[in-house]
Structure formats: C-alpha cells, structure tokens
Design an enzyme around this catalytic site. Structure first.
Site, PDB file in Angstrom:
ATOM      1  N   CYS A 131      -2.278   8.990   2.774  1.00  0.00           N
ATOM      2  CA  CYS A 131      -1.996   8.564   1.394  1.00  0.00           C
ATOM      3  C   CYS A 131      -3.184   8.847   0.461  1.00  0.00           C
ATOM      4  CB  CYS A 131      -1.595   7.099   1.354  1.00  0.00           C
ATOM      5  SG  CYS A 131      -2.711   6.053   2.278  1.00  0.00           S
ATOM      6  N   GLU A 144       0.887  -1.164   0.000  1.00  0.00           N
ATOM      7  CA  GLU A 144       0.000   0.000   0.000  1.00  0.00           C
ATOM      8  C   GLU A 144       0.924   1.213   0.000  1.00  0.00           C
ATOM      9  OE1 GLU A 144      -1.615   2.976   0.735  1.00  0.00           O
ATOM     10  OE2 GLU A 144      -2.246   2.398   2.750  1.00  0.00           O
TER      11      GLU A 144
HETATM   12  P1  NAD Z   1      10.301   6.761   3.886  1.00  0.00           P
HETATM   13  O1  NAD Z   1      10.055   6.243   2.548  1.00  0.00           O
HETATM   14  O2  NAD Z   1      11.725   6.894   4.350  1.00  0.00           O
HETATM   15  O3  NAD Z   1       9.560   5.876   5.002  1.00  0.00           O
HETATM   16  C1  NAD Z   1       8.204   5.507   4.914  1.00  0.00           C
HETATM   17  C2  NAD Z   1       7.982   4.363   5.921  1.00  0.00           C
HETATM   18  O4  NAD Z   1       8.719   3.232   5.501  1.00  0.00           O
HETATM   19  C3  NAD Z   1       8.503   4.661   7.331  1.00  0.00           C
HETATM   20  O5  NAD Z   1       7.580   4.164   8.268  1.00  0.00           O
HETATM   21  C4  NAD Z   1       9.830   3.923   7.427  1.00  0.00           C
HETATM   22  O6  NAD Z   1      10.086   3.461   8.743  1.00  0.00           O
HETATM   23  C5  NAD Z   1       9.606   2.763   6.506  1.00  0.00           C
HETATM   24  N1  NAD Z   1      10.825   2.336   5.829  1.00  0.00           N
HETATM   25  C6  NAD Z   1      11.741   3.125   5.234  1.00  0.00           C
HETATM   26  N2  NAD Z   1      12.726   2.385   4.688  1.00  0.00           N
HETATM   27  C7  NAD Z   1      12.436   1.088   4.971  1.00  0.00           C
HETATM   28  C8  NAD Z   1      13.051  -0.157   4.671  1.00  0.00           C
HETATM   29  N3  NAD Z   1      14.193  -0.230   3.954  1.00  0.00           N
HETATM   30  N4  NAD Z   1      12.466  -1.294   5.117  1.00  0.00           N
HETATM   31  C9  NAD Z   1      11.305  -1.251   5.818  1.00  0.00           C
HETATM   32  N5  NAD Z   1      10.673  -0.103   6.112  1.00  0.00           N
HETATM   33  C10 NAD Z   1      11.214   1.048   5.695  1.00  0.00           C
HETATM   34  O7  NAD Z   1       9.627   8.164   3.935  1.00  0.00           O
HETATM   35  P2  NAD Z   1       9.237   9.133   5.100  1.00  0.00           P
HETATM   36  O8  NAD Z   1      10.088  10.354   5.018  1.00  0.00           O
HETATM   37  O9  NAD Z   1       9.127   8.473   6.437  1.00  0.00           O
HETATM   38  O10 NAD Z   1       7.771   9.462   4.625  1.00  0.00           O
HETATM   39  C11 NAD Z   1       7.626  10.237   3.479  1.00  0.00           C
HETATM   40  C12 NAD Z   1       6.921   9.561   2.375  1.00  0.00           C
HETATM   41  O11 NAD Z   1       6.450   8.267   2.713  1.00  0.00           O
HETATM   42  C13 NAD Z   1       5.693  10.346   2.039  1.00  0.00           C
HETATM   43  O12 NAD Z   1       5.995  11.291   1.069  1.00  0.00           O
HETATM   44  C14 NAD Z   1       4.722   9.334   1.573  1.00  0.00           C
HETATM   45  O13 NAD Z   1       4.812   9.193   0.176  1.00  0.00           O
HETATM   46  C15 NAD Z   1       5.176   8.040   2.150  1.00  0.00           C
HETATM   47  N6  NAD Z   1       4.279   7.525   3.192  1.00  0.00           N
HETATM   48  C16 NAD Z   1       3.166   6.894   2.765  1.00  0.00           C
HETATM   49  C17 NAD Z   1       2.288   6.391   3.692  1.00  0.00           C
HETATM   50  C18 NAD Z   1       1.047   5.696   3.250  1.00  0.00           C
HETATM   51  O14 NAD Z   1       0.110   5.590   4.037  1.00  0.00           O
HETATM   52  N7  NAD Z   1       1.009   5.165   2.039  1.00  0.00           N
HETATM   53  C19 NAD Z   1       2.553   6.530   5.041  1.00  0.00           C
HETATM   54  C20 NAD Z   1       3.729   7.185   5.451  1.00  0.00           C
HETATM   55  C21 NAD Z   1       4.593   7.669   4.498  1.00  0.00           C
END
Ligand code: NAD
Length: 476
Positions: free
Chosen positions: A282, A248
């Site tokens: 999202c 998702e």
């Molecule tokens: P990010 O991509 O660094 O992290 C998003 C999430 O993924 C965090 O909870 C992080 O702990 C987890 N994550 C990151 N790298 C990972 C890995 N290698 N393995 C497992 N989990 C990992 O981004 P961010 O700065 O935390 O959030 C920004 C972006 O993330 C937003 O612009 C948005 O697009 C997206 N986001 C989407 C949702 C959603 O509900 N779809 C929720 C939160 C963030």
C-alpha cells in the site's frame, strides 16, 4: 522437510477443520496447495462466545504477563522463521528472502506492542481537596479484524499485536488467498500459552463473515486493512451500529525527486523498492515526479534497473521479484498498461505478462504518463512505476496531492528548505525524505483522506484498542 501447513480454524483455543472451501493456489505455477477451512455460522458463534470469555480473562491479566506471552510467541515465530517464510512464499509468491524479512518485521510489531502495552499510562488531573480525577485506559473489548493477502504474516501481526497488547481479545478473518501466515501466528500463541478465546482465527466468504460479525454485540472495534472500496463498506456497516473502526486502506504514493540529488543513485534505489513484493504494497512508490533537469537520466537508470531484476519462483534464492499474488493483479496490470499506452505513455521497461503459467508480470516502467491515464488515478498494486517530469516544487506538490489517497509519500532532496516545505504540504500520514521506508514498528502508520483513519504502531498504535475512562473519586 518444510511443508505447507494443514489449514484449520482456531477457535476457543482449539483447532477445527471447518468446511472445505476455496482452494489455495501457488501463484508461481497455479497448482493447488490447500483448501480454506470455511467457518460456518455456528463456528462464528463459537468464536464470538470464545472471544467474549477470553476478554474476561485477558483484560484482567497484568500488562507485564500479557507482554511476556506476546514476546514468547514472537520468539517462537523467530525460531520457526524458515517454516513460516516457506509457507508465505508458497502461497503468496514473494522471494523467500523477502518472506523471511516479513516474519522478522511481524515479530518486531509484536515485540513493540508488547512493550507499549506496559506503557498505557493514565493520568491524575489536579483537583480540589477531597476528590480525585483519574484517567485510565481500558481495553475496548472484542475486536473483529480483517487482514489482506499482500503480507500474510506481518499484516495480521499488526492487528493481533495491537489488540492483545491492549488487553483485548480478537477474531481475525485473515485473507483466504494467503491463510498460512496467520495460522502460524495462531500456532505460536497457542504454544506460548495464550489463554483460550483471546485469539480466534476464521476464514470463509469475506463479505459473509464481516456482515455477520460486525453487528454482534460483543464486537467493539472493526479493524481492516485492504482496498478503500471495501474499507468504506465496512465503515458504513460499523457506523450503523455506532462502532469505531481502524482503517488502513489504499494508497498511490508519489515520489518527488528534486533537481539537487544524484538521479542515477536515486533511480536505482527507487526501482529496488518499487519491485519489492512485486509492488503489492500500500506504500509502494508509484508516481515519480522528477524535476526536469534530471528527468531523462532518472527514467533511463530506473528502466535499466527494472530490466535487470531477476523474476522467478520465490523459492529460488536468486529471485528478486516473484509472481503477482493472484490472477486479478495480472489482469489489472495488463489493463492499466494498455490504457496508459493508448493515451500516449512511453513503455521504458516490461509492460507484459511473462510466460503462460503462474502470475508473472515484468517489472514495468512507463514515462510521460498523461494525468487521465487510469494508472495515474487508480492504485496499481503491482510492479508498475509511472515517471513524469515536473518544473517546480509547487507543480510536484499539486500533483502529489491531486488524488483522494494520502497514505505514504517520498521525496529526494539535499535542500533542508525543500524537505521542510514538502513535509509540510504533501497530504499523507507518512512522509519519508531520502529513504523509501514508510514505517517501522516504533513509528505510527496510517493514512489521511481516503487512505483511512487511525494509526498502527508507534506510541499511538494501541490507542484505538483502548477506551478512555475518567474516574471521579470523592474521598470519604
Ligand atoms: P478486495 O478489495 O476485493 O480485497 C481486499 C482485501 O479485503 C482482501 O483480503 C479481501 O479478503 C478483503 N475483503 C474483501 N471484501 C471484504 C468484505 N466484504 N469484508 C471483509 N473483508 C473483505 O481487493 P483485492 O482484489 O483482493 O485486492 C486489490 C486491491 O486491494 C488493491 O488494488 C489494493 O488497493 C487493495 N489492497 C490494499 C492492501 C493494503 O495493504 N492497504 C492490501 C491488499 C489489497
């Protein structure tokens, strides 16, 4: 007095301290409220072994009994709503009223899944005499799940509810920035009598944990909610081991406003929804395409509502929008607004950080935003609305479909013909007409294109957590 919980790992039915890791901040004032209990390799090994043992017990537990335990845990969470909402607001920043609603929503996911677990019907295929073909759905196995920080309780609830209702065990790595929501879920399941090992909760460096867990033999499904970039990385990793994924990912939801609706009423409703959770959703409505005759009135009413939103600390009951969850989101907002402004967008409301302590950013409305502005292509994931005029429905559909995302989209119209056309042609997993609710527990939720694959919730939600097995039985 309500308190932020003591953060611990939950492995094999016991609580563990882990190694003190990164601090957890209150985004309203940047104070430290806790420290992540980081899981070591040996903690992860224990979680894998515990989940494998938990699976043996849970997969043989009747769906009715599983449902009973899930419902009991949800009832405990409902009883503890004030304590859980307080913790969510402290670590995430959202207004306390929205945190309470999140707890209720999370409980609804659990309660729905509990019922669906009792309805994972198989079928008997008509056959020649003497043989029976029976299709059954079995739990897929141990799930490795990763939940994000924007909904600290309801996001983990989606994954835990699906896995447990289907008879799977799960290792959840919840978001390090907002660990308390998942911790409260684990606490409720522990108190509800969930057998040891069925639910395991870990934290640490996200990439270290996913890289270690995903290849492990007992892991049979990878479930992730978060950014498209990380989702692709985890999908690749799972693919190397031929493991299925439930993804998702990001969105950039368009809202098409047709010229047959009340522009002021629609704008006010849209602004309220846009700034919920400070836009860190999202499915947040973001790209507004308004038919020309309504454009100026819609944009003006939207901006007026944005300016009237009370921004403040989430624990203050009067607050309508809290701080952003972390400093990265503030920097992203500043960059996207500066870029759009430089390319000719009009700032109708907000556009800047508020104060210099806490991650506050003003509810922001930009109009006449050129297609090449970064905000029009990159998911803002913050309090940013982009309003542009369109002439025809065709133009609106083309713009709605122009991005690689396809999670949620919305339309406002009183014409059944428009509604039907839009529902048919806008490429998303969730399309809502005259409402900005993208999904509830009983409807399937998920994306198309780069917004992911698989569905959570609804009658479809448990299918990813089960495998289909055909049993051919010759009667002797
Ligand atoms: P990010 O991509 O660094 O992290 C998003 C999430 O993924 C965090 O909870 C992080 O702990 C987890 N994550 C990151 N790298 C990972 C890995 N290698 N393995 C497992 N989990 C990992 O981004 P961010 O700065 O935390 O959030 C920004 C972006 O993330 C937003 O612009 C948005 O697009 C997206 N986001 C989407 C949702 C959603 O509900 N779809 C929720 C939160 C963030």
């Amino acid at each position: 007095m309500l308190q932020y919980p003591d953060l611990q790992l939950y492995i094999g039915g016991s609580w563990r301290r882990g190694t003190p890791g990164q601090p957890v901040f209150n985004p309203a004032d940047e104070s430290v409220i806790g420290a992540i209990p980081a899981a070591s390799r040996s903690d992860l090994d224990d979680a894998i072994a515990a989940a494998a043992d938990g699976l043996k017990v849970w997969s043989k537990t009747s769906p009715a009994r599983r449902g009973e335990i899930i419902r009991k845990a949800a009832a405990l969470m409902r009883e503890r709503i004030e304590e859980i909402a307080f913790a969510i607001t402290l670590e995430h920043g959202k207004p306390i009223a929205q945190a309470r609603l999140e707890v209720i929503r999370g409980c609804e996911f659990f309660e729905w899944d509990a019922g669906e677990g009792q309805r994972t019907y198989g079928r008997v295929i008509p056959s020649e005499p003497g043989i029976k073909y029976i299709v059954v759905h079995r739990p897929i196995g141990v799930v490795a799940a990763f939940s994000p920080w924007n909904f600290p309780m309801s996001q983990p609830a989606r994954k835990i509810g699906g896995a447990l209702a289907a008879g799977c065990s799960i290792i959840l790595k919840a978001a390090e920035e907002t660990p308390a929501g998942a911790l409260h879920i684990a606490r409720a399941f522990h108190d509800a009598g969930l057998p040891a090992g069925v639910l395991n909760l870990v934290f640490g460096v996200p990439s270290d944990i996913s890289e270690y867990l995903i290849p492990q033999d007992p892991i049979r499904l990878v479930a992730f909610t978060g950014s498209t970039a990380v989702g692709k990385r985890l999908t690749e990793m799972a693919g190397r081991h031929a493991k299925p994924v439930l993804m998702e990912l990001g969105g950039h939801a368009p809202v098409i406003v047709c010229d047959d609706v009340d522009p002021v009423e629609t704008a006010i409703m849209s602004a309220v929804r846009k700034f919920r959770n400070a836009g860190q959703v999202c499915t947040s409505p973001t790209r507004f395409f308004v038919q020309q005759p309504l454009y100026e009135r819609f944009a003006k009413a939207f901006a007026e509502k944005a300016k009237a939103i009370t921004v403040g600390r989430g624990l203050d009951e009067a607050t309508e929008m809290g701080p952003l969850a972390n400093g990265r989101r503030v920097e992203a907002m500043e960059m996207l607004v500066a870029d759009a402004r430089a390319k000719g967008a009009r700032v109708l409301a907000g556009g800047e950080r508020l104060g210099n302590r806490g991650y506050f950013f003003a509810p922001t409305v930009l109009a006449d935003v050129p297609d090449d502005a970064r905000a029009m292509r990159e998911e803002p994931f913050g309090p940013l609305a982009l309003i542009n005029p369109v002439e025809t429905l065709d133009d609106a559909i083309a713009k709605a479909n122009a991005l690689p995302f396809g999670l949620a989209a919305y339309a406002f119209t009183n014409s059944a013909r428009n509604a039907d056309r839009l529902a048919e042609d806008v490429e998303v997993g969730n399309f809502s007409i005259n409402t900005l609710e993208a999904s509830v527990a009983e409807t399937p939720f998920g994306g198309v294109k780069e917004s992911g694959f698989g569905r959570e919730g609804g009658a479809e939600g448990l299918s990813h957590y089960t495998i289909v097995k055909n049993v051919s039985h010759r009667l002797t």
